[in-house]
Design a protein around this motif. Structure first.
Motif, PDB file in Angstrom:
ATOM      1  N   PRO A 270       4.187   8.099 -10.854  1.00  0.00           N
ATOM      2  CA  PRO A 270       3.410   7.804  -9.691  1.00  0.00           C
ATOM      3  C   PRO A 270       2.428   8.874  -9.646  1.00  0.00           C
ATOM      4  O   PRO A 270       2.562  10.158  -9.910  1.00  0.00           O
ATOM      5  N   TRP A 271       1.205   8.842  -8.948  1.00  0.00           N
ATOM      6  CA  TRP A 271       0.239   9.742  -8.505  1.00  0.00           C
ATOM      7  C   TRP A 271       0.524  10.483  -7.294  1.00  0.00           C
ATOM      8  O   TRP A 271       0.093  11.745  -7.008  1.00  0.00           O
ATOM      9  N   THR A 272       1.190   9.641  -6.516  1.00  0.00           N
ATOM     10  CA  THR A 272       1.292  10.262  -4.969  1.00  0.00           C
ATOM     11  C   THR A 272       2.809   9.953  -4.578  1.00  0.00           C
ATOM     12  O   THR A 272       3.477   9.088  -5.026  1.00  0.00           O
ATOM     13  N   PHE A 273       3.199  10.155  -3.404  1.00  0.00           N
ATOM     14  CA  PHE A 273       4.587  10.015  -2.652  1.00  0.00           C
ATOM     15  C   PHE A 273       4.585   8.693  -2.085  1.00  0.00           C
ATOM     16  O   PHE A 273       5.648   8.291  -1.641  1.00  0.00           O
ATOM     17  N   SER A 274       3.223   8.254  -1.948  1.00  0.00           N
ATOM     18  CA  SER A 274       3.549   6.879  -1.106  1.00  0.00           C
ATOM     19  C   SER A 274       2.584   5.786  -2.023  1.00  0.00           C
ATOM     20  O   SER A 274       1.578   5.643  -1.399  1.00  0.00           O
ATOM     21  N   PRO A 275       2.981   5.297  -3.356  1.00  0.00           N
ATOM     22  CA  PRO A 275       2.347   4.592  -4.146  1.00  0.00           C
ATOM     23  C   PRO A 275       2.074   3.312  -3.625  1.00  0.00           C
ATOM     24  O   PRO A 275       1.378   2.165  -4.159  1.00  0.00           O
ATOM     25  N   THR A 276       2.481   2.992  -2.384  1.00  0.00           N
ATOM     26  CA  THR A 276       1.988   1.536  -1.930  1.00  0.00           C
ATOM     27  C   THR A 276       1.181   1.292  -0.504  1.00  0.00           C
ATOM     28  O   THR A 276       1.021   0.474   0.123  1.00  0.00           O
ATOM     29  N   VAL A 277       0.718   2.651  -0.187  1.00  0.00           N
ATOM     30  CA  VAL A 277      -0.277   2.882   0.836  1.00  0.00           C
ATOM     31  C   VAL A 277      -1.517   3.499   0.380  1.00  0.00           C
ATOM     32  O   VAL A 277      -1.648   4.652  -0.313  1.00  0.00           O
ATOM     33  N   LEU A 278      -2.945   3.121   0.673  1.00  0.00           N
ATOM     34  CA  LEU A 278      -3.990   3.716   0.447  1.00  0.00           C
ATOM     35  C   LEU A 278      -4.344   4.734   1.486  1.00  0.00           C
ATOM     36  O   LEU A 278      -4.632   4.395   2.612  1.00  0.00           O
ATOM     37  N   THR A 279      -4.573   6.049   1.129  1.00  0.00           N
ATOM     38  CA  THR A 279      -4.924   7.055   1.610  1.00  0.00           C
ATOM     39  C   THR A 279      -5.818   8.085   0.841  1.00  0.00           C
ATOM     40  O   THR A 279      -5.870   7.706  -0.373  1.00  0.00           O
ATOM     41  N   ASN A 280      -6.133   9.198   1.352  1.00  0.00           N
ATOM     42  CA  ASN A 280      -6.867   9.971   0.381  1.00  0.00           C
ATOM     43  C   ASN A 280      -5.856  11.072  -0.165  1.00  0.00           C
ATOM     44  O   ASN A 280      -6.462  12.133  -0.592  1.00  0.00           O
ATOM     45  N   ASP A 281      -4.584  10.673  -0.036  1.00  0.00           N
ATOM     46  CA  ASP A 281      -3.687  11.733  -0.853  1.00  0.00           C
ATOM     47  C   ASP A 281      -3.941  12.072  -2.279  1.00  0.00           C
ATOM     48  O   ASP A 281      -3.685  13.123  -2.644  1.00  0.00           O
ATOM     49  N   TYR A 282      -4.588  11.142  -3.003  1.00  0.00           N
ATOM     50  CA  TYR A 282      -4.889  11.409  -4.140  1.00  0.00           C
ATOM     51  C   TYR A 282      -5.543  12.819  -4.504  1.00  0.00           C
ATOM     52  O   TYR A 282      -5.567  13.700  -5.236  1.00  0.00           O
ATOM     53  N   TYR A 283      -6.751  12.819  -3.734  1.00  0.00           N
ATOM     54  CA  TYR A 283      -7.718  13.800  -3.737  1.00  0.00           C
ATOM     55  C   TYR A 283      -6.944  15.332  -3.015  1.00  0.00           C
ATOM     56  O   TYR A 283      -7.047  16.318  -3.765  1.00  0.00           O
ATOM     57  N   LYS A 284      -6.155  15.023  -2.113  1.00  0.00           N
ATOM     58  CA  LYS A 284      -5.477  16.229  -1.574  1.00  0.00           C
ATOM     59  C   LYS A 284      -4.438  16.749  -2.462  1.00  0.00           C
ATOM     60  O   LYS A 284      -4.272  17.956  -2.784  1.00  0.00           O
ATOM     61  N   LEU A 285      -3.845  15.996  -3.352  1.00  0.00           N
ATOM     62  CA  LEU A 285      -2.820  16.372  -4.224  1.00  0.00           C
ATOM     63  C   LEU A 285      -3.400  16.971  -5.584  1.00  0.00           C
ATOM     64  O   LEU A 285      -2.843  17.920  -6.000  1.00  0.00           O
ATOM     65  N   LEU A 286      -4.577  16.581  -5.812  1.00  0.00           N
ATOM     66  CA  LEU A 286      -5.261  16.936  -7.136  1.00  0.00           C
ATOM     67  C   LEU A 286      -5.629  18.394  -6.689  1.00  0.00           C
ATOM     68  O   LEU A 286      -5.416  19.498  -7.671  1.00  0.00           O
TER      69      LEU A 286
END
Length: 371
Positions: A270-286
């Motif tokens: 997965p890309w994020t720790f919450s792969p079934t909820v849409l947030t801006n986590d992808y950018y934060k983690l990048l």
């Protein structure tokens, strides 16, 4: 009103109170197992990124013969067969907003009831289906796009980028059987809209009127993004569709959802720790994580250095390696509301590629199942 308030309360709880996993502090929207269970029971579905791969789970996909089932909806209109004095005759039927809302509700209910798929939801793979049905558009030739649902046929159904999407198509088949007047083209996009909203994402305006086409309209392979490539490839793919750099980065935010599978794309995780909820986590983690090449037998991909449970692909890393892309990544990482606003606008643009809507076509915003 009460249900809306409870939904907002849950939204705030999932984004503000989720603890870190394995010692890594993700953004405020990381979701615990108990929160995710409450999320599924409380009428919220889940979302999924667009060009990662899904792996079928045992029992998760039916063997329905979906090509040609039901009536094919054309331009948002269909026909019911009625009984009149013992004679069977066709009666014209023009669906309205309430009819499409009923389809939305049916999809949302199925997302609640069928939690056997990845991370507990079919929502992510429905988003991917809608994305891949739309992302074949070529602005120069006017071919491809969401008007046609040509992935029902080979060779498009067999393109490598579409591996695993039979699961999404099968999931929607009972909905098509219940509402035979809707075209596959409209249904697939509505499935993506429903999944985004039910996974606590923004409202996605929707216009109906896509018409199904036959296999002669299948697009050639290679029109969808190759996740193993860099910034130049990403731009070539998205510029062909008509997107600019800011819109490209906004679309990439859907990577907050879902995961890759070795059985389909070759990639894993997965890309994020919450792969079934849409947030801006992808950018934060990048931006906030340290990424390193994963040492394994599969294709080149990155893993987060601290937990080694998350992954990024070469195409993902291009968004922080390219200066222009990175500027937009930084804006979305700092402002989830801005991301939602821009994501809603650009996903509508994606979902309408290649559709010849008339000036009179209405735009609708659906109520979530718990509203």
């Amino acid at each position: 009103m009460a249900s809306s308030a409870s939904r907002q309360l849950f939204r705030a709880a999932t984004r503000a109170a989720a603890p870190a996993r394995r010692g890594f502090t993700s953004s405020s929207s990381s979701v615990t197992a108990s929160s995710r269970a409450a999320f599924r029971q409380g009428a919220a579905g889940a979302g999924r990124r667009y060009y990662s791969s899904e792996a079928p789970k045992s029992g998760s996909s039916s063997s329905l013969l979906w090509i040609g089932l039901g009536a094919v909806g054309l331009g948002g209109a269909a026909y019911y067969i009625t009984q009149n004095g013992g004679a069977v005759e066709p009666k014209a039927f023009k669906p309205e907003f309430k009819d499409y809302q009923a389809v939305y509700n049916e999809i949302a209910k199925r997302l609640q009831e069928h939690d056997e798929y990845d991370d507990g939801s079919y929502g992510p793979v429905l988003v991917r289906l809608a994305w891949h049905a739309s992302g074949t558009y070529d602005k120069e030739t006017g071919t491809g796009g969401s008007n046609g649902a040509t992935m029902r046929f080979a060779p498009e159904s067999q393109h490598g980028a579409n591996a695993g999407l039979i699961n999404a198509r099968n999931f929607l088949e009972p909905v098509k059987a219940k509402f035979p007047w809707i075209s596959y083209s409209d249904l697939w996009i509505l499935g993506g809209v429903c999944s985004i909203q039910e996974m606590l994402g923004p409202k996605i305006p929707y216009r109906a009127g896509r018409a199904d086409r036959d296999f002669n309209s299948c697009t050639p392979d290679g029109r969808l993004p190759d996740a193993a490539q860099g910034a130049d490839h990403v731009r070539n793919i998205f510029y062909r569709m008509g997107f600019n750099d800011q819109e490209i980065v906004a679309l990439a935010g859907a990577h907050a959802l879902g995961r890759c599978h070795t059985s389909n794309s070759g990639f894993d995780g997965p890309w994020t720790f919450s792969p079934t909820v849409l947030t801006n986590d992808y950018y934060k983690l990048l931006l906030g994580s340290k990424w390193q090449w994963r040492k394994w037998d599969g294709p080149k991909q990155y893993e987060d250095k601290e937990t080694k449970t998350l992954m990024m692909l070469p195409a993902d890393m291009a968004f922080i390696q390219d200066k222009t892309f990175k500027q937009t990544v930084e804006k979305y990482a700092a402002d989830n509301d801005l991301f939602f606003k821009d994501f809603s606008a650009v996903i509508v643009k994606l979902f309408e590629l290649g559709v010849p809507f008339s000036d009179k076509t209405e735009t609708w915003v659906f109520k979530n199942l718990d509203e």
